[in-house]
Design a protein around this motif. Sequence first.
Motif: not given
Length: 124
Positions: A25-27, A71-78, A1-8
């Motif tokens: 996560s989940g994607i 920016s994005r870091d696909n390896a970290k899924k972030t 299941q797709l989940q997006l979690v914001e922080s900061g």
Amino acid sequence: QLQLVESGGGLVQPGGSLRLSCAASGITVRNYAIGWFRQAPGKEREGVSEISTSGTNTNYADSVKGRFTISRDNAKKTVYLQMNSLKPEDTAIYYCAAVRGLLRGLSTNGYDYWGQGTQVTVSS
């Protein structure tokens, strides 16, 4: 299941900086464009910035150009949103969102999956 979690998010003085993170996560995140949106009290949700699947293409709202960087870091899924020179009018709940494929031109209707948001308050 797709989940997006914001922080900061947090409280910062005018002129200060924050870096928001959106952890997915989940994607297979590299297949999804990711956008940042915000909603201030009494206002509609608006697009802030978005980034393509590879990170090659980005869009910014005029109000944040030159101050925010996505920016994005696909390896970290972030996906990150670096916010500099913050102003009181940047105060809002910031959400990240995902859509499979191409950028959606900062349209809230174009994104399918949403996080719960993180509060950013710019005040002295």
